[in-house]
Design a protein around this motif. Sequence first.
Motif, mmCIF file in Angstrom:
data_model
loop_
_atom_site.group_PDB
_atom_site.id
_atom_site.type_symbol
_atom_site.label_atom_id
_atom_site.label_comp_id
_atom_site.label_asym_id
_atom_site.label_seq_id
_atom_site.Cartn_x
_atom_site.Cartn_y
_atom_site.Cartn_z
ATOM 1 N N GLY A 96 -7.972 7.915 6.221
ATOM 2 C CA GLY A 96 -6.776 7.146 6.543
ATOM 3 C C GLY A 96 -7.139 5.471 6.329
ATOM 4 O O GLY A 96 -6.315 4.650 6.779
ATOM 5 N N LYS A 146 0.926 -1.018 -0.049
ATOM 6 C CA LYS A 146 0.145 -0.097 0.090
ATOM 7 C C LYS A 146 0.846 1.319 -0.050
ATOM 8 O O LYS A 146 1.811 1.454 0.800
ATOM 9 C CB LYS A 146 -1.111 -0.086 1.276
ATOM 10 C CG LYS A 146 -1.838 1.235 1.614
ATOM 11 C CD LYS A 146 -1.154 2.207 2.373
ATOM 12 C CE LYS A 146 -1.846 3.477 2.377
ATOM 13 N NZ LYS A 146 -1.373 4.321 3.540
ATOM 14 N N LYS A 200 -0.648 8.029 13.798
ATOM 15 C CA LYS A 200 -1.430 8.241 12.405
ATOM 16 C C LYS A 200 -0.856 7.303 11.207
ATOM 17 O O LYS A 200 -1.662 7.200 10.420
ATOM 18 C CB LYS A 200 -1.218 9.649 12.043
ATOM 19 C CG LYS A 200 -2.109 10.158 10.999
ATOM 20 C CD LYS A 200 -1.975 11.696 10.526
ATOM 21 C CE LYS A 200 -2.794 11.831 9.175
ATOM 22 N NZ LYS A 200 -1.838 12.490 8.123
ATOM 23 N N ASP A 239 -4.909 2.004 4.570
ATOM 24 C CA ASP A 239 -4.178 0.843 5.463
ATOM 25 C C ASP A 239 -5.144 -0.241 5.635
ATOM 26 O O ASP A 239 -4.667 -1.329 5.512
ATOM 27 C CB ASP A 239 -3.881 1.452 6.965
ATOM 28 C CG ASP A 239 -2.745 2.729 6.608
ATOM 29 O OD1 ASP A 239 -2.241 2.920 5.581
ATOM 30 O OD2 ASP A 239 -3.073 3.498 7.653
#
Length: 437
Positions: free
Chosen positions: A194, A5, A252, A197
């Motif tokens: 986010g 990723k 994060k 992930d």
Amino acid sequence: MKVIKFGGTSVGSPERMKKVADLVANENAIVVLSAVSGTTNALTEIAQLLYKNERNLAKHSIQGLLKQYHSFVTELLSSEQQLTKAKDMIESHFSHIDSFTEDLFTIHEEKTILAQGELISTALFQLYLEEKGINSCLLPALDFMRIDKDLEPDNYYIQHNLERELKLCHSKLYITQGYICRNVFGEIDNLKRGGSDYTASLIGAAIQASEIEIWTDIDGMHNNDPRVVDNTFSIESLSYDEAAELAYFGAKILHPASVYPAQLRGIPIWLKNTMEPNKLGTKIAKEIEEREFTAVAAKDGITAIKIKSGRMLLAYGFLRKIFDIFERYKTPIDVITTSEVAVSITIDDNTNLDAIQEELSYLGEVEINKNLSIVCVVGNFSHESMGSGNQIFDSLQNIPIRMISYGGSQHNVSIVIETEYKKDALVALNNGLFNQN
Ligand code: ADP
Ligand code: ASP
Ligand code: MG
């Protein structure tokens, strides 16, 4: 097969996108891409303008973003043929976005707009690979990534539909969008900010990948928040539990839910730096390192709720009544502490706070405190060892503390403070636990 990723900054410029192509050219992998950095924020702002019916301002922002993509493609691609394809593709996505400025704007339109970032980045990346003569297949995430009625991933659906998609096109290299999915009604949705992930981890688990690599703009998980504290350092290895705690409590670099799917299947996760690919990064796996303090993280936007009641004294069933209320409003609890006459609970989602407060008020006196942060110290604090607590609280001697929680696991001490003290607390812990400045 691996899952690899790349986050927004890793594909944030034509030059970086080309670097990503070099990194994956010889891999047998599913490559998950985020939107080009800044795009999801820009799309979020456009959606906010449309909620406010500021159509002209929204149109202006859409044109501004489109212009950025036009210069992006001219730098990324050199053949006329690929350039034309790229410009047509971008125009079509942007006219789709623009069409939402004409009509009623709801959360469904917002989610469709937010999905365009990943749809564009993956299409651009594939056009570049094509130009370089690198064979690849594009897997449409909207055809296999799905969440259920509780907004949890529908693992059965994901696995079966992904298997089908993989059979439809043969290549060593597959590309797909992070973050985006469909919901239980088949509408476009996403895995929250986010979320790429999480996509990588869900795909890794679905195909039983040999490993999951998360490439970003830093050399792995650091021992403290590098945005707040200087002199942090990369950690070579983390256990799944340690990584999950850190991700959940504010590191994060990883989406909070992204460790669990890989952990369930025992798939190692590597955190790597796209700008410095030769650096080792961080390996997340089952093994636990023999060390006392691993890292510190902090999560903001916390609200503490205290319920005080004489009826709690020597009573049973009181906690169940409290938990029931939070369950009904689908509001997760992060930290909980109890005394004989009061319970304190923290939440990070205030959507139903008023209703929760109203219902709790029938159980006792309710006190609400907002603008708090949870500072989480992760390490190995076995119930037999001594001194860790002393070191943590010595470091925090000048920080007013609201709540403390230890014992839920042997890996975590959570401390609730006012957000205005967060930076001081993180710096103090860095000095006290890791001897940094
Ligand atoms: P991406 O766009 O690649 O997904 P993110 O911005 O989501 O990247 O995550 C990487 C960022 O996470 C880093 O640039 C860093 O500022 C931040 N971060 C916060 N806490 C940590 C930590 N403990 N270790 C490493 N990075 C952290
Ligand atoms: N593009 C999405 C975001 O900015 C998802 C991701 O980058 O992981 O939040
Ligand atoms: Mg990220």
